[in-house]
Every structure is written in structure tokens, then in C-alpha cells.
Motif scaffolding. Structure first.
Motif, PDB file in Angstrom:
ATOM      1  N   ASP A 103      -0.343  -5.751  35.471  1.00  0.00           N
ATOM      2  CA  ASP A 103       0.382  -5.132  36.578  1.00  0.00           C
ATOM      3  C   ASP A 103      -0.504  -4.196  37.391  1.00  0.00           C
ATOM      4  N   THR A 104      -1.269  -3.340  36.711  1.00  0.00           N
ATOM      5  CA  THR A 104      -2.108  -2.375  37.431  1.00  0.00           C
ATOM      6  C   THR A 104      -3.156  -3.086  38.271  1.00  0.00           C
ATOM      7  N   LEU A 105      -3.814  -4.079  37.682  1.00  0.00           N
ATOM      8  CA  LEU A 105      -4.816  -4.837  38.430  1.00  0.00           C
ATOM      9  C   LEU A 105      -4.175  -5.582  39.585  1.00  0.00           C
ATOM     10  N   SER A 106      -3.005  -6.153  39.363  1.00  0.00           N
ATOM     11  CA  SER A 106      -2.310  -6.885  40.428  1.00  0.00           C
ATOM     12  C   SER A 106      -1.967  -5.954  41.589  1.00  0.00           C
ATOM     13  N   ASP A 107      -1.496  -4.754  41.265  1.00  0.00           N
ATOM     14  CA  ASP A 107      -1.150  -3.800  42.324  1.00  0.00           C
ATOM     15  C   ASP A 107      -2.377  -3.404  43.132  1.00  0.00           C
ATOM     16  N   ARG A 108      -3.494  -3.177  42.446  1.00  0.00           N
ATOM     17  CA  ARG A 108      -4.714  -2.791  43.155  1.00  0.00           C
ATOM     18  C   ARG A 108      -5.192  -3.910  44.075  1.00  0.00           C
ATOM     19  N   GLY A 142       1.729  -7.006  26.266  1.00  0.00           N
ATOM     20  CA  GLY A 142       1.580  -5.564  26.190  1.00  0.00           C
ATOM     21  C   GLY A 142       1.305  -4.942  27.547  1.00  0.00           C
ATOM     22  N   ASP A 143       1.170  -3.618  27.548  1.00  0.00           N
ATOM     23  CA  ASP A 143       0.972  -2.899  28.804  1.00  0.00           C
ATOM     24  C   ASP A 143      -0.449  -2.354  28.941  1.00  0.00           C
ATOM     25  N   ALA A 144      -1.393  -2.908  28.191  1.00  0.00           N
ATOM     26  CA  ALA A 144      -2.785  -2.491  28.323  1.00  0.00           C
ATOM     27  C   ALA A 144      -3.362  -3.054  29.619  1.00  0.00           C
ATOM     28  N   ARG A 145      -4.608  -2.702  29.886  1.00  0.00           N
ATOM     29  CA  ARG A 145      -5.178  -3.029  31.199  1.00  0.00           C
ATOM     30  C   ARG A 145      -5.631  -4.477  31.323  1.00  0.00           C
ATOM     31  N   GLY A 146      -5.812  -5.194  30.218  1.00  0.00           N
ATOM     32  CA  GLY A 146      -6.068  -6.625  30.294  1.00  0.00           C
ATOM     33  C   GLY A 146      -7.504  -7.033  30.450  1.00  0.00           C
ATOM     34  N   GLY A 147      -8.452  -6.067  30.314  1.00  0.00           N
ATOM     35  CA  GLY A 147      -9.853  -6.416  30.514  1.00  0.00           C
ATOM     36  C   GLY A 147     -10.377  -7.424  29.511  1.00  0.00           C
ATOM     37  N   ALA A 148      -9.838  -7.394  28.278  1.00  0.00           N
ATOM     38  CA  ALA A 148     -10.309  -8.329  27.252  1.00  0.00           C
ATOM     39  C   ALA A 148     -10.060  -9.768  27.668  1.00  0.00           C
ATOM     40  N   ALA A 149      -8.909 -10.032  28.257  1.00  0.00           N
ATOM     41  CA  ALA A 149      -8.565 -11.394  28.664  1.00  0.00           C
ATOM     42  C   ALA A 149      -9.526 -11.910  29.723  1.00  0.00           C
ATOM     43  N   ALA A 160      -4.508 -16.740  36.842  1.00  0.00           N
ATOM     44  CA  ALA A 160      -5.095 -16.160  38.054  1.00  0.00           C
ATOM     45  C   ALA A 160      -4.036 -15.999  39.139  1.00  0.00           C
ATOM     46  N   SER A 161      -3.157 -16.967  39.261  1.00  0.00           N
ATOM     47  CA  SER A 161      -2.084 -16.874  40.255  1.00  0.00           C
ATOM     48  C   SER A 161      -1.146 -15.712  39.940  1.00  0.00           C
ATOM     49  N   ARG A 162      -0.857 -15.490  38.664  1.00  0.00           N
ATOM     50  CA  ARG A 162      -0.007 -14.357  38.282  1.00  0.00           C
ATOM     51  C   ARG A 162      -0.675 -13.043  38.626  1.00  0.00           C
ATOM     52  N   ILE A 163      -1.972 -12.939  38.339  1.00  0.00           N
ATOM     53  CA  ILE A 163      -2.692 -11.699  38.613  1.00  0.00           C
ATOM     54  C   ILE A 163      -2.657 -11.384  40.101  1.00  0.00           C
ATOM     55  N   LEU A 164      -2.734 -12.392  40.949  1.00  0.00           N
ATOM     56  CA  LEU A 164      -2.733 -12.185  42.397  1.00  0.00           C
ATOM     57  C   LEU A 164      -1.329 -12.167  42.986  1.00  0.00           C
ATOM     58  N   GLY A 165      -0.289 -12.159  42.140  1.00  0.00           N
ATOM     59  CA  GLY A 165       1.079 -12.071  42.629  1.00  0.00           C
ATOM     60  C   GLY A 165       1.595 -13.346  43.262  1.00  0.00           C
ATOM     61  N   MET A 166       0.984 -14.488  42.936  1.00  0.00           N
ATOM     62  CA  MET A 166       1.408 -15.755  43.519  1.00  0.00           C
ATOM     63  C   MET A 166       2.438 -16.482  42.668  1.00  0.00           C
ATOM     64  N   GLY A 167       2.817 -15.881  41.542  1.00  0.00           N
ATOM     65  CA  GLY A 167       3.813 -16.518  40.691  1.00  0.00           C
ATOM     66  C   GLY A 167       3.217 -17.592  39.805  1.00  0.00           C
ATOM     67  N   ASP A 168       4.083 -18.228  39.055  1.00  0.00           N
ATOM     68  CA  ASP A 168       3.651 -19.295  38.130  1.00  0.00           C
ATOM     69  C   ASP A 168       4.781 -20.304  38.025  1.00  0.00           C
ATOM     70  N   LEU A 184     -14.149  -1.742  41.634  1.00  0.00           N
ATOM     71  CA  LEU A 184     -13.504  -0.600  40.978  1.00  0.00           C
ATOM     72  C   LEU A 184     -12.221  -1.021  40.268  1.00  0.00           C
ATOM     73  N   ALA A 185     -11.472  -1.920  40.891  1.00  0.00           N
ATOM     74  CA  ALA A 185     -10.223  -2.389  40.280  1.00  0.00           C
ATOM     75  C   ALA A 185     -10.503  -3.107  38.964  1.00  0.00           C
ATOM     76  N   LEU A 186     -11.543  -3.942  38.926  1.00  0.00           N
ATOM     77  CA  LEU A 186     -11.882  -4.667  37.703  1.00  0.00           C
ATOM     78  C   LEU A 186     -12.398  -3.727  36.616  1.00  0.00           C
ATOM     79  N   LEU A 187     -13.210  -2.742  37.012  1.00  0.00           N
ATOM     80  CA  LEU A 187     -13.719  -1.792  36.028  1.00  0.00           C
ATOM     81  C   LEU A 187     -12.587  -0.936  35.459  1.00  0.00           C
ATOM     82  N   GLU A 188     -11.635  -0.550  36.289  1.00  0.00           N
ATOM     83  CA  GLU A 188     -10.489   0.213  35.806  1.00  0.00           C
ATOM     84  C   GLU A 188      -9.619  -0.616  34.869  1.00  0.00           C
TER      85      GLU A 188
END
Length: 511
Positions: A3-8, A254-261, A293-301, A36-40
Motif C-alpha cells: 500500500d505505501t509503495l503504491s501510494d507513493r 501483512g502490512d510490512a513494506r514489501g521490499g523482500a518480495a 506489478a499491476s496491483r502495485i501500480l493500482g491497476m487491479g488484478d 526513494l519510494a523503493l528504498l523506503e
């Protein structure tokens, strides 16, 4: 999780919209913000550097400079680069030419290996296989019992000759499991191995010994998607110490930042094959990089949503509804209840709606949705007699009081349900009319355009929509989404094809 990455990213792309031409300064500023968004989001630095380098190179190329809409072309590049770092395309399991196929699970303690073993077994059984679960985690207390419980729920046999809790030889258990699988005609063997709270030589030696004993066709590394950068270091250690052929992400809900994925595929060089998205055994699916990738960019699935709907709505139910439409039969509360139960099988309604394109812009509204409304509606319908369900018109005042008392709701709740159901019946009839079916022909009307020619009625325009759900076509990508698609002017409910379930807000229980 994203969610955080998608919003950024959504905010970054909003700044690009409306620009007729992108300058080098625009590209540099966009790349800086995405970095910066990816590093966060806790994405590994080598992954970020590669991503940004490719983005800049492609953004300054002909595909953007000569595009009619450069901003959209940059978004397309970001989507394609996300797909690339997530693995490009989904990879299926490699099955042995001579059964059984051996799948070994490895990872740290707490990553969810045992639960994932049960999920994977259930998934494979649903696809026609006969898996065997093997309890080789003999160190963690009650690990063997946990696997036996999961196997019983999944309807899968568990091979557990050793009691565990520190007693038994996992290597001998693994060897015995292969022989048992051959005798019992099991075509897949899933080996659940022990983990540790951290990486140590003893754990790696034991995992390597089990690997040598069973010669697995697939060695899947199970990683907790909420761990962050530690997951990358752990993945490298298992890759070098045991050898892995694929990665499975657990706790992706979960609600973590998702960098591992976003990092583990690039670091290990092995594809992400499966993802666990919840606590239930059915919360498990094949990992599709393009869909993620589509979910991350808010394009749905939409593809995943369609697959879930196909699983939730069985073929008999779909044929029954089609026959009703084709035969012009009345849509009943019994049909309503069947559809309601099927929708519940698809998971929390907020998650289901979140797969629709454009819903990323309505996260606050989706967060307010809960499933208690479904429970109330189900209770109301089940408090009715079979005759009342098939013919709601006979439900008078006294019957409504009885139904309300039996379902623990108010008479007003019963009235609202019956009113909405009446609207749904009309909509189903109009749908039949649009298809030219005998049960729902529309009344002839004359429009100014065809009045002189004396034509009765006119065909509905393509994309003109149907009563009850705006647009009726495929949902538009942001910012073209109609906010009223969530149910009226208040935006507090939602609309599904065929049925309007009304308001679902947590504070609407007394309305």
C-alpha cells in the motif's frame, strides 16, 4: 503489503499526467522519487540501482520521446521493469518423469513452512495430484502434530513415523517417506524440514543431508515477506548452503513494506513460484509477476479475480442461473442466498473489490467495508420459509416481524433487504430483455431519432450500462473510475453484477 509503495508511485505518476513532453529534468526528478519510494519500501539497493538505470535509459529513448502520451509511456516502462524484477513470468513446478515428484521446503523457523506445506498439498490435490506430507521437522515442539492437523484439513496423508520434539532422525524419515510414497501410489512428496531462529551450520548440514537423501526435484525456499532485508541475506545463505530452485512468499497479506518480495528474485536468481496471502489453507496461489506489478501500480488484478470467481461459483450454480435467464424464470431469494455464499468464498469483500482497476484510489472507503452485512443478510434469508424465499410477495407485516426476531435484526433491516431484492429482480428481468429473452421483453418506446420511421424502441448502446451498476463495462483505470461505483452518492456500499448488497460500513449496523 504494498500500500505505501503504491501510494507513493501513484503520487509520482499524478505529477506526470498532463505533460505533453517530458524533459531530461522531468525524467531525473521522476527517477529520483521512484528511487526513494523503493528504498523506503526496503527494496535491496542493487535492485533499486538496476531498476532506476533501466528506467532512465528507456525513458530517454524513442519509445517515450516519440509517444503521443509520454507520461503514460513512462508508467508502462515502470510496470514492465517491475514485472522483470519480480521474475518476468510465472513458473510452474517441474514434475519428475517417474513419480513421485519430491518437493523439499526450506527456511527459517517462523517463516511458515509447515502451514505452507499444508497449503501446497491442498493446492496440488485440487489439481488432481495425490500428495504425501512428510514430517521431517523433529525439533520444534508439536511441529509433527501441526502437520498432521493440516494434513487432515487438506485431506492429505501425512507420513510421520517419528514423534518429534527432539526425538528421531529426519534423514531416515525422509528416506522412508519416498519408499512409502511408491507403495501408496503418491505422485508428489512434500518434505517439511526444520528451521532455526537464525542461520547456523547445524541447520544447513541437516537440510543438505535431507536433500542428498531424497534428491528433490524442487527445493523451495519459504521466506517471510514481512522480514525485509534480513530475508535477502537468509535467501543467499540457503542458496549457497542447500541450493534452491524456487521461492515461496508467506504472509503476503501483512502490512510490512514489501521490499523482500521485490528483492528476493533478483538476489537469488530463482523465481517466486507461490504466494501465501492469509491464514486459511485456501489462501494460497501461483505467483504471477505481471499481476503483482499491476496491483502495485493500482491497476487491479482482474485475472485473479476471475479465477477466484470461477472457483467460488460452481458449474452447477452457473448453469442454473443461465437456465433461469434463458427460460425467463423468476430470480428468487434462494438464488440470492446462493450467490451471497459464493461471494463470501472469494474472501473478504474489501480484498475482492481491491482487485478491480482503480480501487487503489479508494483505499479509505475499502478499509471501512466489513463482511458483517453479509452475515445479517444471510441470517434474514435463512429465517424465511422455502415458500417465502421463492415468493417474497407473500411476506406481510406479521411475517416480517417473525423473520426479524428469528434473525436478530430489526423489521427495518428486513424491509430494506426485500426492497433491494425487488430492484434486483427487475434488473435481472431487464437483463433478459436486453438479450431478447422471453422473460424480460422491454416495452416499446419511441425516441425522437426513430419516431418518424415508426420504429418501436431502440437497441441499447454499447457501453451504455445497465440499471443498478454504473457503466456495466470493464472498470476504467484511474482517474476514470466513477466513485459512485461503490454504491450511490454516499459511497458507503458497493455494487456487484446482478445484486446490490447495499451499505457495508462498520457503523451501519443500525441503519
Amino acid at each position: 503489503m504494498f500500500d505505501t509503495l503504491s501510494d507513493r508511485l501513484s503520487g509520482i505518476f499524478t505529477k506526470l499526467r498532463g505533460k505533453g513532453k517530458l524533459t531530461d529534468a522531468d525524467i531525473d526528478a521522476t527517477a529520483r522519487e521512484i528511487r526513494l519510494a523503493l528504498l523506503e519500501a526496503d527494496v535491496a539497493l542493487p535492485v533499486v540501482k538496476g531498476f532506476i538505470g533501466s528506467l532512465k535509459e528507456r525513458a530517454r529513448g524513442a519509445e517515450v520521446s516519440q509517444a503521443l502520451n509520454p507520461a503514460q509511456q513512462v508508467i508502462k516502462i515502470v510496470h514492465e521493469e517491475l514485472v522483470k524484477i519480480l521474475g518476468g513470468e510465472a513458473r510452474r513446478l517441474q514434475f519428475a518423469k517417474q513419480p513421485p515428484t519430491v518437493i523439499m521446503l526450506a527456511g527459517l523457523q517462523g517463516a511458515g513452512k509447515t502451514t505452507l506445506a499444508g497449503k501446497l498439498a491442498r493446492h496440488l490435490k485440487a489439481h488432481g495430484h495425490q500428495p504425501l506430507l512428510v514430517a521431517c521437522d523433529l525439533q520444534r515442539p508439536n511441529a509433527v502434530n501441526q502437520l498432521q492437523v493440516l494434513g487432515e484439513r487438506a485431506g492429505v496423508e501425512v507420513y510421520a513415523p517419528a514423534a518429534g520434539n527432539g526425538v528421531g532422525d529426519p534423514v531416515e524419515v525422509a528416506r522412508g517417506a519416498i519408499a512409502h510414497a511408491v507403495r501408496a501410489a503418491r505422485d508428489i512428496v512434500i518434505v517439511d524440514t526444520a528451521g532455526r531462529l537464525g542461520i547456523d551450520l547445524e541447520m544447513m548440514a541437516q537440510a543438505a543431508a535431507i536433500r542428498d537423501a531424497v534428491n528433490p526435484d524442487e527445493t523451495l525456499f519459504v521466506v517471510d515477506a514481512m522480514v525485509g532485508q534480513d530475508a535477502v541475506a537468509t535467501a543467499e545463505a540457503f542458496r549457497d548452503g542447500v541450493g534452491i530452485s524456487g521461492v515461496v512468499l508467506s504472509k503476503l497479506d501483512g502490512d510490512a513494506r514489501g521490499g523482500a518480495a521485490l528483492s528476493v528474485r533478483h538476489v537469488t536468481g530463482q523465481p517466486i513460484m507461490f504466494a501465501s496471502t492469509g491464514e486459511k489453507l485456501e489462501d494460497f496461489d501461483v505467483f504471477h509477476p505481471e499481476r503483482m506489478a499491476s496491483r502495485i501500480l493500482g491497476m487491479g488484478d482482474m485475472l485473479t479475480l476471475i479465477e477466484q470467481a470461477e472457483q467460488a461459483f460452481d458449474s452447477d450454480q452457473k448453469e442454473k442461473m443461465a437456465a433461469k435467464l434463458l427460460g425467463g424464470e423468476q430470480f428468487t431469494l434462494e438464488d440470492f442466498l446462493d450467490q451471497l455464499i459464493s461471494v463470501r468464498k472469494m474472501g473478504p469483500i474489501a480484498n475482492v473489490l481491491g482487485m478491480l482497476p482503480g480501487m487503489g484510489q479508494m483505499k479509505d472507503q475499502l478499509a471501512e467495508l466489513d463482511d458483517s452485512h453479509f452475515d445479517r443478510v444471510t441470517a434474514i434469508i435463512r429465517s424465511m420459509t422455502p415458500t417465502e424465499r421463492s415468493n417474497p410477495k407473500i411476506i406481510n407485516g406479521s411475517r416480517r416481524v417473525r423473520i426479524a426476531n428469528g434473525s436478530g435484526v430489526t423489521v427495518m433491516d428486513v424491509n430494506q433487504l426485500l426492497n433491494r431484492f425487488t430492484q434486483a429482480q427487475k434488473m435481472m428481468k431487464q437483463m433478459g430483455g436486453m438479450m431478447g429473452l422471453p422473460g424480460g421483453r422491454r416495452k416499446a418506446t419511441k425516441s425522437p431519432k426513430n419516431k418518424r420511421k415508426g420504429k418501436a424502441g431502440s437497441r441499447p448502446r454499447a457501453g451504455g450500462g445497465m440499471p443498478g451498476f454504473p457503466g456495466a463495462g470493464m472498470p476504467q483505470l484511474p482517474p476514470g473510475l466513477d466513485p459512485n461505483a461503490l454504491g450511490g452518492a454516499e459511497g458507503g456500499g458497493f455494487t456487484l453484477p446482478k445484486l446490490d448488497f447495499g451499505k457495508l460500513g462498520k457503523g451501519d449496523k443500525d441503519k
